[in-house]
Design a protein around this motif. Structure first.
Motif, PDB file in Angstrom:
ATOM      1  N   ALA A 145     -26.680 -11.843 -22.559  1.00  0.00           N
ATOM      2  CA  ALA A 145     -26.174 -10.657 -23.243  1.00  0.00           C
ATOM      3  C   ALA A 145     -24.680 -10.758 -23.521  1.00  0.00           C
ATOM      4  O   ALA A 145     -24.190 -10.302 -24.554  1.00  0.00           O
ATOM      5  N   ALA A 146     -23.938 -11.367 -22.572  1.00  0.00           N
ATOM      6  CA  ALA A 146     -22.482 -11.452 -22.713  1.00  0.00           C
ATOM      7  C   ALA A 146     -22.022 -12.762 -23.328  1.00  0.00           C
ATOM      8  O   ALA A 146     -20.818 -12.936 -23.563  1.00  0.00           O
ATOM      9  N   ASP A 147     -22.960 -13.681 -23.578  1.00  0.00           N
ATOM     10  CA  ASP A 147     -22.625 -15.004 -24.110  1.00  0.00           C
ATOM     11  C   ASP A 147     -21.633 -15.713 -23.190  1.00  0.00           C
ATOM     12  O   ASP A 147     -20.620 -16.268 -23.637  1.00  0.00           O
ATOM     13  N   ARG A 148     -21.924 -15.669 -21.910  1.00  0.00           N
ATOM     14  CA  ARG A 148     -21.111 -16.332 -20.903  1.00  0.00           C
ATOM     15  C   ARG A 148     -22.033 -17.103 -19.968  1.00  0.00           C
ATOM     16  O   ARG A 148     -23.247 -16.923 -19.960  1.00  0.00           O
ATOM     17  N   SER A 149     -21.453 -17.974 -19.148  1.00  0.00           N
ATOM     18  CA  SER A 149     -22.248 -18.717 -18.181  1.00  0.00           C
ATOM     19  C   SER A 149     -22.595 -17.830 -16.999  1.00  0.00           C
ATOM     20  O   SER A 149     -21.881 -16.859 -16.697  1.00  0.00           O
TER      21      SER A 149
END
Length: 318
Positions: free
Chosen positions: A198-202
């Motif tokens: 959802a946050a486009d993070r690892s």
């Protein structure tokens, strides 16, 4: 499907989630002495009955002030106004009181602009609103919630306590934090991969953000569950007028009562407001008569049973 909480294990599971809403099922199973498969099955059943674990912003740590609005409306308009308030992104919860003409609404507004909030300016000009009182929550002793928590099994040390709007250091938020708040408001047990997508993070970055928010006291987790399924059919707002010298002690005492899901010192004619959950009207009477009625410093008590929760535990970060 049976629409009741079936036994003590269900209740202990609710309590475990209140202690740590993101605890892994294997840990809960170990603590409760049953298999992980049993815990997962019980959790899924409770979810089907409406159980939610909800991530909540702690207003004071985010530079926000929490206000409680108390409105008296014309009989034909209270429901419509309540629904309109529920659709607003800045409202936290909206409740209709018994009688159908009174409603309550909680809203978070920036401390720096709380006196210029558009909602506080708009409502008094609404013809169907007969009267309105706005109460700033000065100190939240327990909860920061609606009245729909499984209060009986509240873990006091993990309850979202907002210790004032000005004293706490503000925690800055970035875009990832805002995404996490939005996702956790929908499902406080969303997995790290789900939050990362959802946050486009690892996932490791998401874990660092969660640790920072929770460590700073900006994010809390709450259990949202219909208390009627636990046999509690009398949700009630309680307004108290307490002498200033006893305000803190009464608020802290209410926070220890299992019947009370929420208690806060507020501005206005009544300086303390609480939300309680009881099995029967007789239990409410006994509580008023034998518990809070005996506390020193209480000058008056008003009760307003809840008719319907229109909105509860929603994200409200302006």
């Amino acid at each position: 499907m049976d629409s009741r909480v079936s036994d003590d294990l269900d209740q202990r599971l609710l309590h475990a989630l209140q202690v740590n809403g993101r605890a892994h099922f294997s840990r809960i199973a170990r603590d409760l002495g049953v298999s992980e498969r049993t815990i997962i099955r019980r959790y899924q059943r409770l979810r089907a009955l409406g159980l939610r674990v909800v991530g909540q912003p702690v207003a004071s740590r985010l530079g926000l002030a929490r206000w409680l609005l108390r409105l008296h409306c014309t009989p034909d308009a209270a429901g419509t106004i309540a629904e309109a308030l529920a659709r607003r992104p800045d409202t936290y919860w909206v409740t209709l009181a018994s009688g159908g003409t009174e409603l309550y609404c909680a809203v978070n507004v920036p401390v720096s602009g709380q006196h210029d909030n558009p909602l506080l300016r708009k409502l008094p000009r609404t013809p169907q609103v007969l009267s309105i009182s706005a109460h700033c929550m000065l100190r939240i002793f327990v909860g920061a919630t609606s009245t729909w928590h499984a209060t009986r099994f509240r873990a006091d040390h993990n309850t979202a306590v907002d210790s004032g709007t000005c004293a706490a250091t503000r925690v800055p938020l970035d875009a990832t934090d805002h995404t996490l708040f939005a996702e956790l408001a929908r499902d406080g047990r969303a997995t790290l991969p789900e939050l990362a997508a959802a946050a486009d993070r690892s996932p490791s970055s998401i874990q660092r953000h969660l640790d920072r928010l929770r460590g700073a006291g900006a994010l809390s987790l709450a259990v949202d569950f219909d208390p009627q399924l636990l046999g509690y059919h009398m949700a009630t707002r309680i307004w108290l007028n307490v002498t200033p010298a006893h305000l803190r002690s009464v608020g802290e005492t209410l926070a220890t009562h299992p019947e009370i899901a929420f208690a806060a010192a507020v501005t206005g004619d009544s300086n303390l407001v609480a939300s309680g959950i009881f099995r029967t009207p007789d239990d409410l009477y006994d509580y008023v008569d034998r518990r809070i009625g005996q506390l020193p410093g209480i000058q008056s008590i008003q009760t307003a049973p809840t008719l319907r929760e229109v909105k509860r535990l929603a994200l409200a970060i302006p």
